[in-house]
Design an enzyme around this catalytic site. Structure first.
Site, mmCIF file in Angstrom:
data_model
loop_
_atom_site.group_PDB
_atom_site.id
_atom_site.type_symbol
_atom_site.label_atom_id
_atom_site.label_comp_id
_atom_site.label_asym_id
_atom_site.label_seq_id
_atom_site.Cartn_x
_atom_site.Cartn_y
_atom_site.Cartn_z
ATOM 1 N N LYS A 114 0.815 -1.211 0.000
ATOM 2 C CA LYS A 114 0.000 0.000 0.000
ATOM 3 C C LYS A 114 0.852 1.265 0.000
ATOM 4 O O LYS A 114 0.453 2.298 -0.519
ATOM 5 C CB LYS A 114 -0.944 0.012 1.211
ATOM 6 C CG LYS A 114 -2.113 -0.948 1.046
ATOM 7 C CD LYS A 114 -3.188 -0.728 2.085
ATOM 8 C CE LYS A 114 -4.342 -1.699 1.850
ATOM 9 N NZ LYS A 114 -5.301 -1.713 2.950
ATOM 10 N N LYS A 197 -4.532 -11.071 -7.945
ATOM 11 C CA LYS A 197 -5.827 -11.321 -7.310
ATOM 12 C C LYS A 197 -6.863 -10.252 -7.687
ATOM 13 O O LYS A 197 -6.516 -9.106 -7.981
ATOM 14 C CB LYS A 197 -5.684 -11.448 -5.787
ATOM 15 C CG LYS A 197 -5.492 -10.183 -5.036
ATOM 16 C CD LYS A 197 -5.633 -10.465 -3.531
ATOM 17 C CE LYS A 197 -5.676 -9.140 -2.784
ATOM 18 N NZ LYS A 197 -6.043 -9.258 -1.397
ATOM 19 N N LYS A 200 -10.493 -4.359 -6.146
ATOM 20 C CA LYS A 200 -11.178 -3.135 -6.523
ATOM 21 C C LYS A 200 -10.211 -2.036 -6.955
ATOM 22 O O LYS A 200 -10.603 -1.060 -7.569
ATOM 23 C CB LYS A 200 -12.042 -2.634 -5.357
ATOM 24 C CG LYS A 200 -13.454 -3.186 -5.349
ATOM 25 C CD LYS A 200 -14.212 -2.739 -6.585
ATOM 26 C CE LYS A 200 -15.656 -3.136 -6.610
ATOM 27 N NZ LYS A 200 -16.506 -2.465 -5.668
HETATM 28 P P1 AMP Z 1 -9.966 -6.345 1.469
HETATM 29 O O1 AMP Z 1 -11.157 -5.487 1.294
HETATM 30 O O2 AMP Z 1 -9.070 -6.445 0.268
HETATM 31 O O3 AMP Z 1 -9.202 -6.025 2.724
HETATM 32 O O4 AMP Z 1 -10.493 -7.839 1.676
HETATM 33 C C1 AMP Z 1 -11.527 -8.217 2.551
HETATM 34 C C2 AMP Z 1 -11.525 -9.735 2.706
HETATM 35 O O5 AMP Z 1 -11.689 -10.374 1.445
HETATM 36 C C3 AMP Z 1 -10.226 -10.307 3.287
HETATM 37 O O6 AMP Z 1 -10.522 -11.385 4.145
HETATM 38 C C4 AMP Z 1 -9.477 -10.779 2.087
HETATM 39 O O7 AMP Z 1 -8.621 -11.833 2.388
HETATM 40 C C5 AMP Z 1 -10.587 -11.218 1.160
HETATM 41 N N1 AMP Z 1 -10.204 -11.013 -0.232
HETATM 42 C C6 AMP Z 1 -9.867 -9.848 -0.834
HETATM 43 N N2 AMP Z 1 -9.599 -10.032 -2.138
HETATM 44 C C7 AMP Z 1 -9.747 -11.351 -2.379
HETATM 45 C C8 AMP Z 1 -9.616 -12.175 -3.535
HETATM 46 N N3 AMP Z 1 -9.285 -11.693 -4.723
HETATM 47 N N4 AMP Z 1 -9.871 -13.489 -3.404
HETATM 48 C C9 AMP Z 1 -10.230 -14.007 -2.223
HETATM 49 N N5 AMP Z 1 -10.377 -13.288 -1.099
HETATM 50 C C10 AMP Z 1 -10.138 -11.980 -1.161
#
Ligand code: AMP
Ligand code: TRP
Length: 328
Positions: A114, A197, A200
């Site tokens: 980040k 991965k 957003k």
């Molecule tokens: P974030 O908003 O990126 O912090 O993610 C929120 C939750 O979703 C966390 O538990 C992440 O591990 C999961 N997560 C985020 N992106 C992915 C992805 N592409 N595939 C699987 N899990 C995800």
């Protein structure tokens, strides 16, 4: 025998995508019966990035709707907003001073990602300290198990280290939590670039399917997803990352095994497979959105209020003990 306790959280950042759903939210649902479950909407984490302009209050409500639509049942689980319980911040400060070290946090890959390429003037101290707040979330409630996506593993390791260090210095105080990572689907990849991965923050909206994308848009994004020229529906993450990702999504949305889906499309090429997955995705989105919209803002606020009320005594009790131990 008492049930073990799970705790997990998601930031109220805009809308979730199906990666969040398949990697995080959906895996919580079956756990509710096995564990005493606590799910937190981590709004204090959300303010660690300086550029959040949308109303956090609304995002919290939207996120709670997502939890409920995914199948988190407030009769079985506690759902609450992090900022409703001030002890999260108190414990963070104490862990900052007593257990966490600069070198721990400098090693966190999520922080490094980040902060990468940014001038330090534009990085909040909060972003740096994010993992300690997360450790506080977990440790405050004597959590046994933390279900998360793969990318959070390092943060859970830190929570374990901080707990161990504190316990070593001040005597048994915190339970040492363990991570629960779902293997398949733990990482849903970008539809336009399946080597990274789904996120957003990707450049194109074709990277992700948002949980509030219309069913038509969701279907279109599947049809456009990157594949390869081999036309064999088979899991091979290294050589066929695009098809492997779609297979994973297919399998998770239909609860069929990847092997069964492979068999179903043997000798049929990508056209049929994608068309079916597009329909499955559209049906999923339409069903999910119907469930999410069934809750009013008043319903949600009441669920969150009652969650915070139930959890507050646990947090108070723990902070009292911690303060006593360190001589406050
Ligand atoms: P974030 O908003 O990126 O912090 O993610 C929120 C939750 O979703 C966390 O538990 C992440 O591990 C999961 N997560 C985020 N992106 C992915 C992805 N592409 N595939 C699987 N899990 C995800
Ligand atoms: N950092 C987590 C994420 O980005 C969210 C989170 C905050 C969390 N506190 C937590 C997850 C405690 C599990 C337990 O996904």
């Amino acid at each position: 025998m008492n049930k073990k306790r799970i705790f997990s959280g998601v930031q109220p950042t805009g809308n979730l995508h199906i990666g969040n759903y398949l990697g995080a939210l959906s895996q919580w649902v079956p756990l509710q019966d096995e564990y005493e479950s606590i799910f937190c909407i981590v709004d204090y984490h959300a303010i660690t990035s300086l550029n959040k302009k949308n109303s956090l209050k609304n995002s919290v409500i939207e996120m709670a709707k997502n939890y409920l639509a995914a199948g988190i049942n407030p009769k079985k689980s506690i759902i609450f907003t992090q900022s409703a319980i001030k002890e999260h911040v108190e414990l963070t400060w104490i862990l900052n001073c007593v257990s966490a070290r600069m070198s721990d946090l400098e090693n966190m890959t999520q922080y490094k990602d980040k902060a990468d390429g940014k001038n330090k003037e534009n990085i909040s101290v909060g972003l740096f300290d994010y993992p300690v707040l997360m450790a506080a979330d977990i440790l405050l409630y004597d959590t046994d198990v933390v279900p998360v996506g793969h990318d959070q593993l390092q943060h859970i390791e830190l929570a374990r280290d901080l707990a161990k260090r504190f316990n070593y210095q001040y005597g048994e105080t915190f339970k040492i939590p363990t991570a629960l990572i779902r293997k398949q689907g733990a990482r849903i990849m970008g539809l336009d670039d399946p080597t990274k991965k789904m996120s957003k923050s990707a450049a194109s909206a074709n990277n992700w399917i948002a949980l509030n994308d219309s069913p038509e848009i969701g279907a279109k994004k599947i049809m456009k997803a990157a594949t390869d020229s081999e036309a064999i529906v088979k899991l091979d993450v290294d050589k066929k990352p695009g098809i492997s990702n779609l297979l994973t999504i297919y399998s998770l949305l239909t609860a069929k095994t990847v092997k069964d889906v492979e068999k179903q499309y043997a000798g049929r090429g990508y056209g049929d497979f994608k068309k079916d997955l597009a329909q499955i995705t559209a049906d999923f989105l339409s069903d999910f959105q119907k469930k999410a919209n069934a809750f009013s803002e008043t319903d949600i606020k009441e669920i969150m209020r009652s969650g915070a009320e139930k959890i507050k005594p646990l947090a108070e009790e723990k902070i009292k003990r911690v303060k006593l131990k360190i001589g406050l």
